[in-house]
Scaffold this motif. Structure first.
Motif, PDB file in Angstrom:
ATOM      1  N   UNK A 187      53.502  33.487  43.487  1.00 34.39           N
ATOM      2  CA  UNK A 187      53.192  34.263  44.686  1.00 34.39           C
ATOM      3  C   UNK A 187      52.491  35.565  44.385  1.00 34.39           C
ATOM      4  N   UNK A 188      52.512  36.018  43.131  1.00 31.76           N
ATOM      5  CA  UNK A 188      51.813  37.258  42.798  1.00 31.76           C
ATOM      6  C   UNK A 188      50.348  37.075  42.509  1.00 31.76           C
ATOM      7  N   UNK A 189      49.864  35.805  42.485  1.00 30.34           N
ATOM      8  CA  UNK A 189      48.481  35.565  42.085  1.00 30.34           C
ATOM      9  C   UNK A 189      47.491  36.222  43.023  1.00 30.34           C
ATOM     10  N   UNK A 190      47.737  36.118  44.342  1.00 29.74           N
ATOM     11  CA  UNK A 190      46.806  36.718  45.293  1.00 29.74           C
ATOM     12  C   UNK A 190      46.791  38.231  45.159  1.00 29.74           C
ATOM     13  N   UNK A 191      47.978  38.808  44.949  1.00 29.58           N
ATOM     14  CA  UNK A 191      48.046  40.264  44.826  1.00 29.58           C
ATOM     15  C   UNK A 191      47.292  40.752  43.601  1.00 29.58           C
ATOM     16  N   UNK A 192      47.338  39.978  42.520  1.00 25.13           N
ATOM     17  CA  UNK A 192      46.643  40.418  41.321  1.00 25.13           C
ATOM     18  C   UNK A 192      45.140  40.356  41.498  1.00 25.13           C
ATOM     19  N   UNK A 193      44.677  39.403  42.272  1.00 26.98           N
ATOM     20  CA  UNK A 193      43.262  39.351  42.608  1.00 26.98           C
ATOM     21  C   UNK A 193      42.380  38.928  41.454  1.00 26.98           C
ATOM     22  N   UNK A 194      41.111  38.821  41.737  1.00 26.56           N
ATOM     23  CA  UNK A 194      40.158  38.271  40.766  1.00 26.56           C
ATOM     24  C   UNK A 194      39.980  39.183  39.559  1.00 26.56           C
ATOM     25  N   UNK A 195      40.140  40.492  39.739  1.00 25.28           N
ATOM     26  CA  UNK A 195      39.875  41.409  38.626  1.00 25.28           C
ATOM     27  C   UNK A 195      41.107  41.622  37.754  1.00 25.28           C
ATOM     28  N   UNK A 196      42.260  41.273  38.263  1.00 27.95           N
ATOM     29  CA  UNK A 196      43.424  41.303  37.395  1.00 27.95           C
ATOM     30  C   UNK A 196      44.286  42.536  37.466  1.00 27.95           C
ATOM     31  N   UNK A 197      43.868  43.584  38.174  1.00 28.75           N
ATOM     32  CA  UNK A 197      44.753  44.717  38.393  1.00 28.75           C
ATOM     33  C   UNK A 197      45.067  45.538  37.161  1.00 28.75           C
ATOM     34  N   UNK A 198      46.235  46.180  37.202  1.00 32.15           N
ATOM     35  CA  UNK A 198      46.637  47.137  36.171  1.00 32.15           C
ATOM     36  C   UNK A 198      47.582  46.482  35.166  1.00 32.15           C
ATOM     37  N   UNK A 199      47.586  47.033  33.953  1.00 32.74           N
ATOM     38  CA  UNK A 199      48.338  46.449  32.847  1.00 32.74           C
ATOM     39  C   UNK A 199      49.218  47.522  32.207  1.00 32.74           C
ATOM     40  N   UNK A 200      50.482  47.155  31.951  1.00 40.29           N
ATOM     41  CA  UNK A 200      51.311  48.009  31.119  1.00 40.29           C
ATOM     42  C   UNK A 200      51.498  47.322  29.770  1.00 40.29           C
ATOM     43  N   UNK A 201      51.166  48.030  28.707  1.00 41.95           N
ATOM     44  CA  UNK A 201      51.368  47.540  27.345  1.00 41.95           C
ATOM     45  C   UNK A 201      52.552  48.282  26.761  1.00 41.95           C
ATOM     46  N   UNK A 202      53.577  47.545  26.349  1.00 47.73           N
ATOM     47  CA  UNK A 202      54.745  48.171  25.745  1.00 47.73           C
ATOM     48  C   UNK A 202      54.852  47.721  24.299  1.00 47.73           C
ATOM     49  N   UNK A 203      55.236  48.650  23.452  1.00 51.48           N
ATOM     50  CA  UNK A 203      55.457  48.333  22.048  1.00 51.48           C
ATOM     51  C   UNK A 203      56.675  49.107  21.569  1.00 51.48           C
ATOM     52  N   UNK A 204      57.268  48.627  20.497  1.00 53.82           N
ATOM     53  CA  UNK A 204      58.492  49.218  19.964  1.00 53.82           C
ATOM     54  C   UNK A 204      58.203  49.712  18.556  1.00 53.82           C
ATOM     55  N   UNK A 205      58.367  51.009  18.340  1.00 58.69           N
ATOM     56  CA  UNK A 205      58.046  51.626  17.047  1.00 58.69           C
ATOM     57  C   UNK A 205      59.325  52.018  16.328  1.00 58.69           C
TER      58      UNK A 205
END
Length: 319
Positions: A31-49
């Protein structure tokens, strides 16, 4: 993340049914596919140091060319060298979270994912080097496959060889076979099936390495992220199994290529990591196979894991 000992599962392995591109597993559209749209929206990148060296600088620098999307980077600082992490974060516009407690990999990733309001979440080791455009390829694949609950790239070792980052969810018997034979007979049929093939098209697998994972944010929130009861290792196996149980698939996208300079944490404290790895394997085995009638196989696999753990520890001490 996990990379030495397989874990068994009775859950259906979607890779047995959907091996090729054009995956059509019959899962309900996301159900989130339409909200993400063709361009793909925003991204959070998480890493553990954990007391990082130069690898975190390479990770952050290479990420800039990996995607054209809007990216927020959050680093969970699990170590003691806070000044190093804070300085690198400031230089690259990242945010640091942590209170001096080492929560392990899954727990650190969950902390960095708190308050997630982006469209996508990426969980990645800090010893990755992103190829240009690699994250965009992953996100484009996710948009093309709304049935996917998680997607992973092709991971290459530093020498250019392929790291088996998309694997099967083996049966309890197959897990026992791999645990007992994996070191003395690497090409045994149990290990071969567990590691899977080296396919060049997007394909479904049982689970994906937590060294680099992309999930739609709504899937991450629905599943609650990693089970941080796994301090290190097997949190990715557990997540992959839960994704499959939810009716979604785990997709490996070989067109997206990322270099994994693995071994940084292992080299610093090999015995501790070996023991954590095998403890998580035993935990997953018990959680996945609680039925009393499976007790003999649980005992056999547990014995094999303990023997393998001691062999690995002794080898590390000699090395």
């Amino acid at each position: 993340m996990t990379d030495l000992v397989p874990t068994p599962s009775d859950r259906p392995d979607p890779a047995d049914q959907h091996r090729r591109s054009g995956v059509s597993p019959g899962a309900a559209p996301d159900p989130g596919a339409d909200r993400r749209g063709a361009r793909g929206g925003r991204v959070r990148v998480v890493t553990v140091a954990y007391n990082p060296g130069d690898e975190l600088e390479r990770f952050l620098s290479s990420l800039k060319a990996a995607t054209s999307r809007e990216v927020t980077v959050v680093i969970a600082d699990n170590g003691e060298e806070h000044g190093v992490v804070e300085a690198l974060a400031a230089a690259h516009g990242a945010r640091v979270v942590g209170d001096g407690v080492n929560r392990g990999y899954g727990g650190g990733a969950n902390l960095a994912a708190q308050g997630l309001d982006e469209d996508w979440i990426v969980v990645a080791n800090p010893d990755l080097v992103w190829r240009p455009g690699s994250l965009d390829v992953l996100i484009d694949a996710a948009i093309a496959h709304p049935e996917a609950g998680a997607l992973g790239p092709r991971l290459l070792n530093a020498d250019g060889t392929v790291y088996p980052s998309g694997r099967a969810l083996p049966s309890l018997a197959a897990g026992t076979g791999h645990a007992l034979l994996g070191r003395v007979w690497p090409s045994n049929p149990f290990s071969a099936r567990y590691h899977g093939g080296n396919e060049d098209v997007t394909h479904a697998v049982g689970w994906l390495s937590g060294a680099c994972l992309l999930l739609p944010a709504d899937v991450w929130r629905e599943l609650g992220g990693f089970d941080d009861g796994y301090f290190m290792f097997f949190e990715d196996v557990d997540l992959g199994a839960r994704i499959g149980a939810s009716g979604r698939v785990n997709l490996q996208v070989p067109e997206a290529v990322v270099i994994h300079e693995q071994g940084v944490s292992w080299k610093a404290r090999p015995e501790r990591m070996i023991r954590a790895h095998h403890a998580s394997a035993r935990r997953y085995m018990r959680a996945s196979h609680p039925a009393p009638w499976r007790a003999p196989l649980r005992w056999a696999l547990s014995a094999g894991l303990r023997a393998r753990e001691e062999i690995a520890v002794r080898a590390a001490r000699r090395g």
